[in-house]
Write a protein that holds these residues in place. Structure first.
Motif, PDB file in Angstrom:
ATOM      1  N   GLY A 381       0.802  -1.209   0.000  1.00 39.08           N
ATOM      2  CA  GLY A 381       0.000   0.000   0.000  1.00 39.08           C
ATOM      3  C   GLY A 381       0.835   1.259   0.000  1.00 39.08           C
ATOM      4  O   GLY A 381       0.303   2.354   0.056  1.00 39.08           O
ATOM      5  N   GLY A 382       2.157   1.129  -0.074  1.00 39.29           N
ATOM      6  CA  GLY A 382       3.006   2.304  -0.147  1.00 39.29           C
ATOM      7  C   GLY A 382       3.205   3.017   1.174  1.00 39.29           C
ATOM      8  O   GLY A 382       3.540   4.200   1.201  1.00 39.29           O
ATOM      9  N   ALA A 383       2.962   2.346   2.314  1.00 41.91           N
ATOM     10  CA  ALA A 383       3.128   2.984   3.605  1.00 41.91           C
ATOM     11  C   ALA A 383       4.578   3.398   3.803  1.00 41.91           C
ATOM     12  O   ALA A 383       5.508   2.746   3.336  1.00 41.91           O
ATOM     13  CB  ALA A 383       2.694   2.040   4.722  1.00 41.91           C
ATOM     14  N   GLU A 384       4.767   4.481   4.518  1.00 46.67           N
ATOM     15  CA  GLU A 384       6.083   5.065   4.682  1.00 46.67           C
ATOM     16  C   GLU A 384       6.813   4.467   5.879  1.00 46.67           C
ATOM     17  O   GLU A 384       6.218   4.220   6.928  1.00 46.67           O
ATOM     18  CB  GLU A 384       5.941   6.576   4.872  1.00 46.67           C
ATOM     19  CG  GLU A 384       7.248   7.346   4.887  1.00 46.67           C
ATOM     20  CD  GLU A 384       7.004   8.845   4.921  1.00 46.67           C
ATOM     21  OE1 GLU A 384       6.865   9.384   6.035  1.00 46.67           O
ATOM     22  OE2 GLU A 384       6.945   9.464   3.849  1.00 46.67           O
ATOM     23  N   ALA A 385       8.104   4.258   5.724  1.00 51.25           N
ATOM     24  CA  ALA A 385       8.919   3.763   6.829  1.00 51.25           C
ATOM     25  C   ALA A 385       9.189   4.879   7.829  1.00 51.25           C
ATOM     26  O   ALA A 385       9.025   6.069   7.535  1.00 51.25           O
ATOM     27  CB  ALA A 385      10.231   3.193   6.291  1.00 51.25           C
ATOM     28  N   ALA A 386       9.612   4.491   9.015  1.00 52.17           N
ATOM     29  CA  ALA A 386       9.926   5.454  10.062  1.00 52.17           C
ATOM     30  C   ALA A 386      10.969   4.843  10.985  1.00 52.17           C
ATOM     31  O   ALA A 386      11.276   3.651  10.918  1.00 52.17           O
ATOM     32  CB  ALA A 386       8.677   5.856  10.846  1.00 52.17           C
ATOM     33  N   SER A 387      11.506   5.676  11.874  1.00 52.87           N
ATOM     34  CA  SER A 387      12.510   5.219  12.824  1.00 52.87           C
ATOM     35  C   SER A 387      12.397   6.032  14.107  1.00 52.87           C
ATOM     36  O   SER A 387      11.619   6.995  14.187  1.00 52.87           O
ATOM     37  CB  SER A 387      13.922   5.368  12.230  1.00 52.87           C
ATOM     38  OG  SER A 387      14.896   4.809  13.106  1.00 52.87           O
ATOM     39  N   VAL A 388      13.160   5.625  15.103  1.00 53.39           N
ATOM     40  CA  VAL A 388      13.231   6.306  16.395  1.00 53.39           C
ATOM     41  C   VAL A 388      14.692   6.319  16.832  1.00 53.39           C
ATOM     42  O   VAL A 388      15.402   5.319  16.633  1.00 53.39           O
ATOM     43  CB  VAL A 388      12.362   5.595  17.460  1.00 53.39           C
ATOM     44  CG1 VAL A 388      12.616   6.170  18.851  1.00 53.39           C
ATOM     45  CG2 VAL A 388      10.880   5.695  17.109  1.00 53.39           C
ATOM     46  N   ILE A 389      15.132   7.424  17.401  1.00 54.89           N
ATOM     47  CA  ILE A 389      16.446   7.456  18.044  1.00 54.89           C
ATOM     48  C   ILE A 389      16.229   7.134  19.513  1.00 54.89           C
ATOM     49  O   ILE A 389      15.658   7.928  20.257  1.00 54.89           O
ATOM     50  CB  ILE A 389      17.119   8.835  17.895  1.00 54.89           C
ATOM     51  CG1 ILE A 389      17.367   9.147  16.421  1.00 54.89           C
ATOM     52  CG2 ILE A 389      18.431   8.871  18.672  1.00 54.89           C
ATOM     53  CD1 ILE A 389      18.053  10.485  16.188  1.00 54.89           C
ATOM     54  N   GLY A 390      16.655   5.955  19.943  1.00 54.38           N
ATOM     55  CA  GLY A 390      16.470   5.537  21.316  1.00 54.38           C
ATOM     56  C   GLY A 390      17.741   4.946  21.898  1.00 54.38           C
ATOM     57  O   GLY A 390      18.478   4.248  21.202  1.00 54.38           O
ATOM     58  N   GLY A 391      18.007   5.210  23.163  1.00 54.28           N
ATOM     59  CA  GLY A 391      19.170   4.663  23.827  1.00 54.28           C
ATOM     60  C   GLY A 391      20.444   5.430  23.575  1.00 54.28           C
ATOM     61  O   GLY A 391      21.514   5.008  24.018  1.00 54.28           O
ATOM     62  N   CYS A 392      20.350   6.538  22.892  1.00 55.20           N
ATOM     63  CA  CYS A 392      21.535   7.344  22.583  1.00 55.20           C
ATOM     64  C   CYS A 392      21.720   8.417  23.641  1.00 55.20           C
ATOM     65  O   CYS A 392      20.901   8.573  24.544  1.00 55.20           O
ATOM     66  CB  CYS A 392      21.401   7.978  21.202  1.00 55.20           C
ATOM     67  SG  CYS A 392      20.983   6.814  19.900  1.00 55.20           S
ATOM     68  N   GLY A 393      22.791   9.188  23.526  1.00 53.16           N
ATOM     69  CA  GLY A 393      23.038  10.257  24.475  1.00 53.16           C
ATOM     70  C   GLY A 393      23.510  11.500  23.775  1.00 53.16           C
ATOM     71  O   GLY A 393      24.151  11.428  22.711  1.00 53.16           O
ATOM     72  N   PRO A 394      23.222  12.682  24.330  1.00 52.67           N
ATOM     73  CA  PRO A 394      23.686  13.919  23.715  1.00 52.67           C
ATOM     74  C   PRO A 394      25.206  14.027  23.724  1.00 52.67           C
ATOM     75  O   PRO A 394      25.860  13.689  24.712  1.00 52.67           O
ATOM     76  CB  PRO A 394      23.044  15.007  24.592  1.00 52.67           C
ATOM     77  CG  PRO A 394      22.761  14.340  25.899  1.00 52.67           C
ATOM     78  CD  PRO A 394      22.465  12.906  25.565  1.00 52.67           C
ATOM     79  N   ASP A 395      25.762  14.468  22.606  1.00 53.62           N
ATOM     80  CA  ASP A 395      27.200  14.676  22.409  1.00 53.62           C
ATOM     81  C   ASP A 395      28.020  13.395  22.422  1.00 53.62           C
ATOM     82  O   ASP A 395      29.234  13.434  22.532  1.00 53.62           O
ATOM     83  CB  ASP A 395      27.765  15.675  23.445  1.00 53.62           C
ATOM     84  CG  ASP A 395      29.190  16.104  23.085  1.00 53.62           C
ATOM     85  OD1 ASP A 395      29.413  16.506  21.914  1.00 53.62           O
ATOM     86  OD2 ASP A 395      30.087  16.021  23.949  1.00 53.62           O
TER      87      ASP A 395
END
Length: 401
Positions: A381-395
């Protein structure tokens, strides 16, 4: 302050849940008592409405802000709704903060009436950033403070705070590349000053770890990609991984937090999602010469990385990421993370700037045009992929090769 320079930087701070939480925490942390009983009306209003918005309001909040010299705590148990009046007062009857729009008006009135916001300091930013990172959770819905800060009216009311922080020289480094002259790695569970330096992971071992991580991630996706899992409601889907990077597979480093009295602990030791250990040992990290470092400065950079090196986690991450984003991959389209074993073929390291983290962590990041496991863009159906940034840290810089 609103200048051509600060406006896009202010937009970075307003773009994501973690940045908006920093703004909200900085604002309430800077509040001075103004009502007759010596309380904090803005903090009280924020706490009252955030408690009402909290999807798990019956649990005792992990993080609360004291809003008076008495026993009241914002977001404690929701029994004391509290009242407040804007300064200056707009009517004879104090406004009862029961909606995000009411909080937005209180914020706008407080900023207009003064006193001016204090200049950001290393200490005030440390507190605001710590509260924001600690509130990043991927296994449940966003808490009431995140929900409040995401409301369009509150977000717009926080814009002057974003412009104030973006204009400060204290935050200049939040948009910068890693300081390669001041990089430190952290080993958890040890705190004595005489501990051995943090051990490195040789390049050959890093490559093997990344290959194993990619293989294990694919194997987990195959296990979850079954008939019963596809039929389950997203809230009934089994939990699983929620982090987006190969944690513990490669060395990580960050600069030291630039405190008012000089550099302090490494940034990655101060601001941790899902902190499970307090004791640590820090050792200086010497980056390889002429390293190819990819900068992640926001959601677009992360989406580009997922699009170029896609690794599908549609079913294995479905249950966890549904909780934090409300997006069901069964209907909306696949979830992706970068295939880090492939990323390492092109880049020696990936660095997540402070504002990259604030703008993009704990939110759904669309990845248009991504190619999934079937070799076609999106899903049926052409649905769009997505992601999440998780478990990371600033800098934090992740040294892949």
């Amino acid at each position: 302050m609103d200048t051509p320079t600060t406006r896009p930087q202010a937009d970075d701070l307003l773009a994501g849940p973690r940045g908006r939480r920093v703004l909200l925490e900085f604002l309430t942390g800077a509040e001075q008592p103004t009502d007759p009983d010596g309380g904090f009306p803005l903090s009280r209003a924020v706490g009252t409405v955030a408690d009402d918005l909290d999807p798990q309001r019956d649990r005792r909040a992990r993080y609360v802000r004291i809003v008076s010299d008495g026993d009241d705590a914002a977001g404690d148990d929701g029994d004391d709704p509290g009242t407040t009046s804007a300064a200056p007062e707009t009517s004879e009857t104090p406004e009862t903060p029961d909606t995000p729009e009411a909080v937005a008006r209180i914020i706008a009135d407080a900023l207009a009436a003064g006193p001016p916001l204090p200049d950001p300091t290393a200490e005030s930013l440390d507190s605001a950033l710590d509260l924001s990172v600690n509130a990043a959770m991927y296994w449940q819905e966003p808490d009431g403070y995140d929900a409040l800060a995401a409301h369009p009216a509150v977000r717009e009311a926080l814009r002057p705070v974003a412009e104030h922080l973006a204009a400060s020289p204290v935050t200049d480094w939040w948009w910068s590349t890693p300081d390669l002259t001041d990089q430190w790695s952290v080993s958890w569970g040890r705190s004595d000053a005489d501990a051995d330096p943090v051990p490195d992971i040789p390049p050959e071992k890093r490559a093997a770890n990344l290959r194993d991580w990619s293989a294990e991630t694919r194997a987990a996706e195959q296990r979850y990609d079954t008939g019963p899992e596809r039929r389950r409601a997203p809230e009934d889907a089994p939990g699983g991984n929620w982090w987006s990077l190969p944690l513990w597979c490669v060395p990580t480093s960050s600069r030291r937090w630039p405190g008012s009295a000089g550099p302090s602990d490494p940034v990655q030791a101060l601001f941790i999602e899902d902190r499970w250990e307090d004791d640590f040992c820090a050792g200086r990290f010497t980056p390889p010469a002429e390293s190819r470092i990819l900068e992640i400065t926001g959601a677009d950079d992360w989406a580009a990385l997922c699009r170029e090196f896609p690794l599908e986690v549609t079913w294995s991450y479905r249950g966890e990421w549904y909780e934090v984003t409300g997006r069901d991959s069964r209907e909306a389209g696949p979830w992706l993370v970068p295939d880090w074993s492939q990323v390492a073929q092109e880049w020696d390291a990936v660095h997540l700037t402070v504002t990259g983290y604030l703008a993009a962590a704990t939110r759904c990041i669309p990845v248009p045009g991504a190619v999934g496991a079937t070799g076609t863009a999106g899903t049926t159906g052409g649905a769009e992929a997505a992601s999440v940034i998780g478990g990371c840290g600033p800098d934090v810089t992740y040294w892949l090769a």
